[in-house]
Design an enzyme around this catalytic site. Structure first.
Site, PDB file in Angstrom:
ATOM      1  N   GLY A  12       0.781  -1.188  -0.079  1.00  0.00           N
ATOM      2  CA  GLY A  12      -0.030  -0.017  -0.037  1.00  0.00           C
ATOM      3  C   GLY A  12       0.791   1.228   0.021  1.00  0.00           C
ATOM      4  CG  LEU A  14       2.220   3.366   6.065  1.00  0.00           C
ATOM      5  CD1 LEU A  14       2.958   4.793   6.233  1.00  0.00           C
ATOM      6  CD2 LEU A  14       1.345   3.223   7.337  1.00  0.00           C
ATOM      7  CG  ASP A  49      -7.289 -12.537   2.457  1.00  0.00           C
ATOM      8  OD1 ASP A  49      -7.574 -11.594   3.181  1.00  0.00           O
ATOM      9  OD2 ASP A  49      -8.099 -12.978   1.461  1.00  0.00           O
ATOM     10  CB  ALA A  73      -6.915  -0.989   5.927  1.00  0.00           C
ATOM     11  CB  THR A  75      -7.965   2.663   2.544  1.00  0.00           C
ATOM     12  OG1 THR A  75      -7.304   2.256   1.044  1.00  0.00           O
ATOM     13  CG2 THR A  75      -6.894   1.924   3.546  1.00  0.00           C
ATOM     14  CB  THR A 114      -8.651   6.241  10.196  1.00  0.00           C
ATOM     15  OG1 THR A 114      -9.188   7.416   9.767  1.00  0.00           O
ATOM     16  CG2 THR A 114      -9.829   5.403  10.635  1.00  0.00           C
ATOM     17  CG  ASP A 115      -8.711  11.452   9.914  1.00  0.00           C
ATOM     18  OD1 ASP A 115      -8.424  10.383   9.525  1.00  0.00           O
ATOM     19  OD2 ASP A 115      -8.701  12.784   9.705  1.00  0.00           O
ATOM     20  CE1 TYR A 138     -10.531   2.925   6.198  1.00  0.00           C
ATOM     21  CE2 TYR A 138     -10.807   5.399   7.002  1.00  0.00           C
ATOM     22  CZ  TYR A 138     -10.104   4.106   6.687  1.00  0.00           C
ATOM     23  OH  TYR A 138      -8.434   4.416   6.842  1.00  0.00           O
ATOM     24  CE  LYS A 142      -8.108   1.487   9.843  1.00  0.00           C
ATOM     25  NZ  LYS A 142      -7.085   0.443   9.457  1.00  0.00           N
TER      26      LYS A 142
HETATM   27  N1  LIG Z   1      -4.669   6.878   3.158  1.00  0.00           N
HETATM   28  C1  LIG Z   1      -4.978   7.610   4.264  1.00  0.00           C
HETATM   29  O1  LIG Z   1      -5.388   8.722   4.210  1.00  0.00           O
HETATM   30  C2  LIG Z   1      -5.308   7.061   5.623  1.00  0.00           C
HETATM   31  C3  LIG Z   1      -5.637   7.932   6.733  1.00  0.00           C
HETATM   32  C4  LIG Z   1      -5.823   7.238   8.037  1.00  0.00           C
HETATM   33  C5  LIG Z   1      -5.480   6.102   8.206  1.00  0.00           C
HETATM   34  N2  LIG Z   1      -5.056   5.306   7.337  1.00  0.00           N
HETATM   35  C6  LIG Z   1      -4.790   3.723   7.576  1.00  0.00           C
HETATM   36  O2  LIG Z   1      -3.424   3.406   7.425  1.00  0.00           O
HETATM   37  C7  LIG Z   1      -3.079   2.209   6.828  1.00  0.00           C
HETATM   38  C8  LIG Z   1      -2.299   2.276   5.502  1.00  0.00           C
HETATM   39  O3  LIG Z   1      -3.024   3.135   4.624  1.00  0.00           O
HETATM   40  P1  LIG Z   1      -2.808   3.201   3.230  1.00  0.00           P
HETATM   41  O4  LIG Z   1      -3.299   4.469   2.617  1.00  0.00           O
HETATM   42  O5  LIG Z   1      -1.210   2.844   2.928  1.00  0.00           O
HETATM   43  O6  LIG Z   1      -3.655   2.113   2.406  1.00  0.00           O
HETATM   44  P2  LIG Z   1      -3.650   1.536   1.094  1.00  0.00           P
HETATM   45  O7  LIG Z   1      -2.543   2.097   0.075  1.00  0.00           O
HETATM   46  O8  LIG Z   1      -5.206   1.068   0.661  1.00  0.00           O
HETATM   47  O9  LIG Z   1      -2.905   0.045   1.411  1.00  0.00           O
HETATM   48  C9  LIG Z   1      -3.468  -0.906   2.250  1.00  0.00           C
HETATM   49  C10 LIG Z   1      -3.102  -2.395   1.570  1.00  0.00           C
HETATM   50  O10 LIG Z   1      -3.834  -3.389   1.908  1.00  0.00           O
HETATM   51  C11 LIG Z   1      -3.953  -4.265   0.929  1.00  0.00           C
HETATM   52  N3  LIG Z   1      -5.090  -5.260   1.693  1.00  0.00           N
HETATM   53  C12 LIG Z   1      -6.567  -5.162   1.400  1.00  0.00           C
HETATM   54  N4  LIG Z   1      -7.047  -6.186   1.856  1.00  0.00           N
HETATM   55  C13 LIG Z   1      -6.335  -6.922   2.346  1.00  0.00           C
HETATM   56  C14 LIG Z   1      -6.530  -8.121   3.102  1.00  0.00           C
HETATM   57  N5  LIG Z   1      -7.742  -8.725   3.059  1.00  0.00           N
HETATM   58  N6  LIG Z   1      -5.307  -8.749   3.419  1.00  0.00           N
HETATM   59  C15 LIG Z   1      -4.014  -8.249   3.415  1.00  0.00           C
HETATM   60  N7  LIG Z   1      -3.847  -6.915   2.822  1.00  0.00           N
HETATM   61  C16 LIG Z   1      -4.988  -6.399   2.228  1.00  0.00           C
HETATM   62  C17 LIG Z   1      -4.460  -3.453   0.156  1.00  0.00           C
HETATM   63  O11 LIG Z   1      -4.434  -4.371  -1.282  1.00  0.00           O
HETATM   64  P3  LIG Z   1      -5.037  -3.845  -2.520  1.00  0.00           P
HETATM   65  O12 LIG Z   1      -4.898  -2.642  -2.913  1.00  0.00           O
HETATM   66  O13 LIG Z   1      -4.770  -4.790  -3.611  1.00  0.00           O
HETATM   67  O14 LIG Z   1      -6.637  -4.023  -2.049  1.00  0.00           O
HETATM   68  C18 LIG Z   1      -3.263  -2.469   0.045  1.00  0.00           C
HETATM   69  O15 LIG Z   1      -2.091  -2.757  -0.374  1.00  0.00           O
HETATM   70  C19 LIG Z   1      -4.495   1.558   6.631  1.00  0.00           C
HETATM   71  O16 LIG Z   1      -4.670   0.632   7.683  1.00  0.00           O
HETATM   72  C20 LIG Z   1      -5.376   2.795   6.684  1.00  0.00           C
HETATM   73  O17 LIG Z   1      -6.637   2.551   7.195  1.00  0.00           O
HETATM   74  C21 LIG Z   1      -4.640   5.663   6.163  1.00  0.00           C
END
Ligand SMILES: NC(=O)c1ccc[n+]([C@@H]2O[C@H](COP(=O)([O-])OP(=O)(O)OC[C@H]3O[C@@H](n4cnc5c(N)ncnc54)[C@H](OP(=O)(O)O)[C@@H]3O)[C@@H](O)[C@H]2O)c1
Length: 311
Positions: A12, A14, A49, A73, A75, A114-115, A138, A142
């Site tokens: 992802g 992050l 997974d 997640a 997301t 998350t916020d 969402y 979370k």
């Molecule tokens: N992005 C934001 O603004 C934000 C804000 C607050 C908190 N967060 C939290 O920060 C964390 C990282 O966010 P991010 O933006 O890096 O998210 P992201 O880019 O969507 O990455 C999440 C990763 O998890 C994978 N995933 C989805 N379903 C899964 C499963 N069942 N088993 C294993 N992996 C799975 C996704 O794969 P696919 O893409 O192939 O589905 C993706 O590679 C998350 O927990 C998110 O809730 C994010």
């Protein structure tokens, strides 16, 4: 101390910044995700997974990590609203699986949250001591994950972050603005929702620091400052030197979409402040580095560590 760290969601936005930063800090990293790894990095990669409890059990027992950073997640905030079962399967059940196994095998768990666990009804920043009250699916899924982590794994960090931007994936809000600027002359952007923009590299460095702490618990980790989506869009275009697209403010009530979003979800890093460890820089400085890193990649540079140093 060198730790063996297993990262979920390593593919992802992050995860792709976090894993090399953990390695630079001297840790051994096992990357896991549901998708194939990027072609340039197949070392220590596992398909995992998190919704499959046997898959989680076998992977954790085989690698015996000291720490699991659970960044996987679902997301897509609007997607969660349209498909709540999938949101709860990945974000709640998936975290339940990870937390139960970490707790049973005395592994430290760091869960990214998350916020959006807050309702946004306030006008001052939320601390870790304020009660969550999510207003969309969402956020609810979370928060369910947070509760499993707190109940099932004693050695845990729950890290709430927000409005992430990073160079991997091209899905972040600043990325979308820069992509739109290639084809649009103007764009209407919501000006009455406020949050804490955060650079994935800054968050990653803060996580490296946090893992050395014996003070388990809930933390808010975001860049300093706050802004609206409109202000973030305008600053992004200004820093990138884009003058071909104009952004115009609109109220959230005029923005189409299925999801209620908190009007004010600014996070205060109060736990870090109390511990005297709050060193995150303002979001504008972080955004400037993001723009430089992005431009360096576009001109053929490296995605890792480009520039000066980082929802
Ligand atoms: N992005 C934001 O603004 C934000 C804000 C607050 C908190 N967060 C939290 O920060 C964390 C990282 O966010 P991010 O933006 O890096 O998210 P992201 O880019 O969507 O990455 C999440 C990763 O998890 C994978 N995933 C989805 N379903 C899964 C499963 N069942 N088993 C294993 N992996 C799975 C996704 O794969 P696919 O893409 O192939 O589905 C993706 O590679 C998350 O927990 C998110 O809730 C994010």
């Amino acid at each position: 101390m060198k730790l063996r760290i297993l990262v979920t969601g390593a593919n992802g936005m992050l995860g792709q910044d976090l894993c090399p930063i953990l390695e630079e800090a001297g840790h051994e990293v096992i990357r896991t995700d549901t998708g194939a790894p990027p072609a340039h990095n197949r070392a220590l990669w596992e398909l995992l997974d998190v919704t499959d409890v046997q898959n989680v059990r076998h992977t954790l027992l085989r690698h015996q990590p000291d720490v699991v950073i659970h960044a996987a997640a679902y997301t897509d905030v609007d997607g969660c609203e349209r498909n709540p079962d999938h949101a709860f399967r990945v974000n709640a059940l998936g975290t339940w699986n990870v937390a139960a196994l970490c707790g049973a095998h005395h592994m430290t768990l760091c869960y990214l949250s998350t916020d959006f666990v807050f309702d946004g009804a306030r006008s001052t920043p939320y601390t870790e001591f304020d009660p969550p009250n999510p207003i969309n699916r969402y956020g609810a899924s979370k928060l369910a994950g947070e509760r499993f982590v707190a109940q099932l794994c004693r050695q845990h960090f729950i890290v709430r972050t927000a409005w992430l931007f990073g160079v991997h994936g091209g899905k972040s809000f600043p990325d979308r603005m820069l992509q739109l600027a290639r084809t649009h002359r103007e764009r209407f952007v919501v000006a009455d929702q406020f949050g804490s923009p955060t650079y994935t590299r800054d968050l990653s460095h803060a996580l490296v620091e946090l893992l050395t702490s014996p003070l388990y618990g809930t933390y808010h980790i975001v860049n300093a400052g706050q802004c609206s989506w409109f202000e973030l869009a305008r600053k992004t275009l200004e820093l990138a030197g884009v003058t071909t697209m104009e952004v115009k403010p609109i109220p959230a009530s005029e923005y189409p979409g299925p999801t209620r979003r908190p009007a004010y979800s600014v996070l205060r890093r109060y736990a870090l402040e109390l511990q005297g460890r709050d060193f995150l820089r303002p979001w504008q400085q972080a955004l400037a580095e993001f723009i430089r890193q992005r431009q360096s990649i576009e001109t053929g540079g490296s995605a890792s560590g480009a520039g000066s140093e980082n929802a």
